[in-house]
Design a protein around this motif. Structure first.
Motif, mmCIF file in Angstrom:
data_model
loop_
_atom_site.group_PDB
_atom_site.id
_atom_site.type_symbol
_atom_site.label_atom_id
_atom_site.label_comp_id
_atom_site.label_asym_id
_atom_site.label_seq_id
_atom_site.Cartn_x
_atom_site.Cartn_y
_atom_site.Cartn_z
ATOM 1 N N ARG A 1 -70.693 -38.675 -18.868
ATOM 2 C CA ARG A 1 -71.244 -37.571 -19.673
ATOM 3 C C ARG A 1 -71.411 -38.004 -21.125
ATOM 4 N NH1 ARG A 1 -67.416 -34.641 -16.760
ATOM 5 N NH2 ARG A 1 -66.107 -34.369 -18.599
ATOM 6 N N VAL A 2 -70.443 -38.769 -21.647
ATOM 7 C CA VAL A 2 -70.556 -39.299 -23.009
ATOM 8 C C VAL A 2 -71.795 -40.176 -23.106
ATOM 9 C CG1 VAL A 2 -69.534 -40.897 -24.685
ATOM 10 C CG2 VAL A 2 -68.101 -39.180 -23.573
ATOM 11 N N ASP A 3 -71.969 -41.039 -22.125
ATOM 12 C CA ASP A 3 -73.116 -41.948 -22.129
ATOM 13 C C ASP A 3 -74.428 -41.159 -22.119
ATOM 14 O OD1 ASP A 3 -74.143 -44.659 -22.064
ATOM 15 O OD2 ASP A 3 -74.704 -44.264 -19.980
ATOM 16 N N ARG A 4 -74.505 -40.118 -21.271
ATOM 17 C CA ARG A 4 -75.720 -39.294 -21.224
ATOM 18 C C ARG A 4 -75.946 -38.573 -22.550
ATOM 19 N NH1 ARG A 4 -73.775 -38.113 -16.085
ATOM 20 N NH2 ARG A 4 -73.033 -36.081 -16.759
ATOM 21 N N SER A 5 -74.872 -38.072 -23.148
ATOM 22 C CA SER A 5 -74.995 -37.374 -24.423
ATOM 23 C C SER A 5 -75.490 -38.314 -25.511
ATOM 24 C CB SER A 5 -73.645 -36.777 -24.829
ATOM 25 O OG SER A 5 -73.757 -36.123 -26.055
ATOM 26 N N ILE A 6 -74.961 -39.507 -25.528
ATOM 27 C CA ILE A 6 -75.395 -40.474 -26.534
ATOM 28 C C ILE A 6 -76.847 -40.847 -26.296
ATOM 29 C CG2 ILE A 6 -75.069 -42.819 -27.397
ATOM 30 C CD1 ILE A 6 -72.054 -42.409 -26.988
ATOM 31 N N HIS A 7 -77.231 -41.006 -25.042
ATOM 32 C CA HIS A 7 -78.632 -41.319 -24.753
ATOM 33 C C HIS A 7 -79.550 -40.192 -25.237
ATOM 34 C CE1 HIS A 7 -78.578 -45.147 -22.683
ATOM 35 N NE2 HIS A 7 -77.468 -44.769 -22.091
ATOM 36 N N ARG A 8 -79.126 -38.912 -25.052
ATOM 37 C CA ARG A 8 -79.930 -37.795 -25.563
ATOM 38 C C ARG A 8 -79.992 -37.851 -27.085
ATOM 39 N NH1 ARG A 8 -77.465 -34.950 -21.241
ATOM 40 N NH2 ARG A 8 -75.800 -34.255 -22.599
ATOM 41 N N ALA A 9 -78.900 -38.242 -27.692
ATOM 42 C CA ALA A 9 -78.863 -38.325 -29.151
ATOM 43 C C ALA A 9 -79.762 -39.438 -29.674
ATOM 44 C CB ALA A 9 -77.433 -38.554 -29.639
ATOM 45 N N MET A 10 -80.133 -40.329 -28.795
ATOM 46 C CA MET A 10 -80.991 -41.436 -29.220
ATOM 47 C C MET A 10 -82.323 -40.931 -29.753
ATOM 48 S SD MET A 10 -79.121 -44.011 -28.899
ATOM 49 C CE MET A 10 -80.280 -45.353 -29.145
ATOM 50 N N ASP A 11 -82.704 -39.691 -29.369
ATOM 51 C CA ASP A 11 -83.939 -39.131 -29.908
ATOM 52 C C ASP A 11 -83.864 -39.006 -31.421
ATOM 53 O OD1 ASP A 11 -85.088 -38.992 -27.421
ATOM 54 O OD2 ASP A 11 -84.481 -36.912 -27.086
ATOM 55 N N ILE A 12 -82.637 -38.824 -31.959
ATOM 56 C CA ILE A 12 -82.506 -38.719 -33.405
ATOM 57 C C ILE A 12 -81.982 -40.022 -34.012
ATOM 58 C CG2 ILE A 12 -82.167 -36.238 -33.363
ATOM 59 C CD1 ILE A 12 -79.163 -36.774 -33.891
ATOM 60 N N ALA A 13 -81.650 -40.977 -33.170
ATOM 61 C CA ALA A 13 -81.120 -42.258 -33.658
ATOM 62 C C ALA A 13 -82.106 -43.375 -33.374
ATOM 63 C CB ALA A 13 -79.784 -42.547 -32.982
ATOM 64 N N GLU A 14 -81.848 -44.513 -33.935
ATOM 65 C CA GLU A 14 -82.706 -45.662 -33.709
ATOM 66 C C GLU A 14 -82.556 -46.152 -32.270
ATOM 67 O OE1 GLU A 14 -81.995 -48.678 -36.653
ATOM 68 O OE2 GLU A 14 -81.543 -47.127 -38.121
ATOM 69 N N ARG A 15 -83.660 -46.508 -31.644
ATOM 70 C CA ARG A 15 -83.644 -46.965 -30.255
ATOM 71 C C ARG A 15 -82.873 -48.278 -30.089
ATOM 72 N NH1 ARG A 15 -84.628 -42.933 -26.926
ATOM 73 N NH2 ARG A 15 -86.337 -41.699 -27.709
ATOM 74 N N ARG A 16 -82.794 -49.072 -31.116
ATOM 75 C CA ARG A 16 -82.124 -50.377 -30.985
ATOM 76 C C ARG A 16 -80.618 -50.242 -30.787
ATOM 77 N NH1 ARG A 16 -79.998 -51.860 -36.100
ATOM 78 N NH2 ARG A 16 -80.829 -50.516 -37.732
ATOM 79 N N LYS A 17 -80.058 -49.055 -30.910
ATOM 80 C CA LYS A 17 -78.625 -48.844 -30.721
ATOM 81 C C LYS A 17 -78.233 -48.843 -29.242
ATOM 82 C CE LYS A 17 -78.038 -48.221 -35.093
ATOM 83 N NZ LYS A 17 -77.427 -49.220 -35.908
#
Length: 183
Positions: A141-157
């Motif tokens: 779930r953490v991984d999915r949440s972070i992936h969703r947050a990638m919309d506001i973060a840089e893709r290279r993360k």
């Protein structure tokens, strides 16, 4: 003379829109300000720690370690915050009622579009009687949440996040080898 804490309401509104309803405890700190104060904590963080976010925003997250002796992972965390690099640590923290808990913390640098570099922390209460299956499900779930947050973060993360998943598996192996968890 210390610089006063500044909280940009537009940034906080964007963070609230993304993280407020998540079940994963999330905090966001601003490493560009003195002592990297929290600028945001979601409702799940309040539930995990018992601290009202109105009291903790503007403080460094080390308040969770009040009265605790220095822990080996604190240096690792301090170094990563200073360098604004990803890190995951297991810390003994203190809830608002004084109860100790093991906090598996993942910190990931994020950059909001048109905004500053920030540090997002995802917390997980790790009790040694937690079943491994529950822990793995939570990490997914953490991984999915972070992936969703990638919309506001840089893709290279993305590579850094996958590194955290690998580190999590390593942590599980260490905990299992010490007999602290079982399959």
């Amino acid at each position: 003379m210390t610089t006063p804490f500044v909280q940009d309401r537009a940034i906080v509104a964007r963070l609230e829109a993304e993280f407020e309803t998540r079940t994963i405890p999330v905090t966001v700190a601003d490493p560009n300000q003195h002592d990297a104060p929290l600028i945001y904590a979601n409702r799940a963080f309040e539930e995990l720690t018992g601290y009202d976010r109105g009291r903790i925003v503007g403080q460094n997250c080390r308040f969770l370690q009040k009265g605790m002796p220095d822990q080996p992972d604190r240096k690792k965390l301090r170094d990563a915050v200073a360098a604004q690099t990803p890190v995951d640590v297991l810390l003994t923290n203190v809830q608002s009622d004084g109860t100790l808990f093991q906090n598996y913390l993942i910190v990931e640098p994020i950059t909001l579009r048109g905004g500053p570099n920030l540090l997002m922390g995802c917390q997980f209460r790790f009790d040694f009687d937690t079943r491994l299956v529950e822990f793995v499900a939570h990490m997914e779930r953490v991984d999915r949440s972070i992936h969703r947050a990638m919309d506001i973060a840089e893709r290279r993360k993305l590579v850094a996040i996958e590194t955290h998943v690998t580190r999590t598996k390593s942590l599980l192996a260490v905990l299992k080898s010490r007999g602290l968890i079982s399959l």
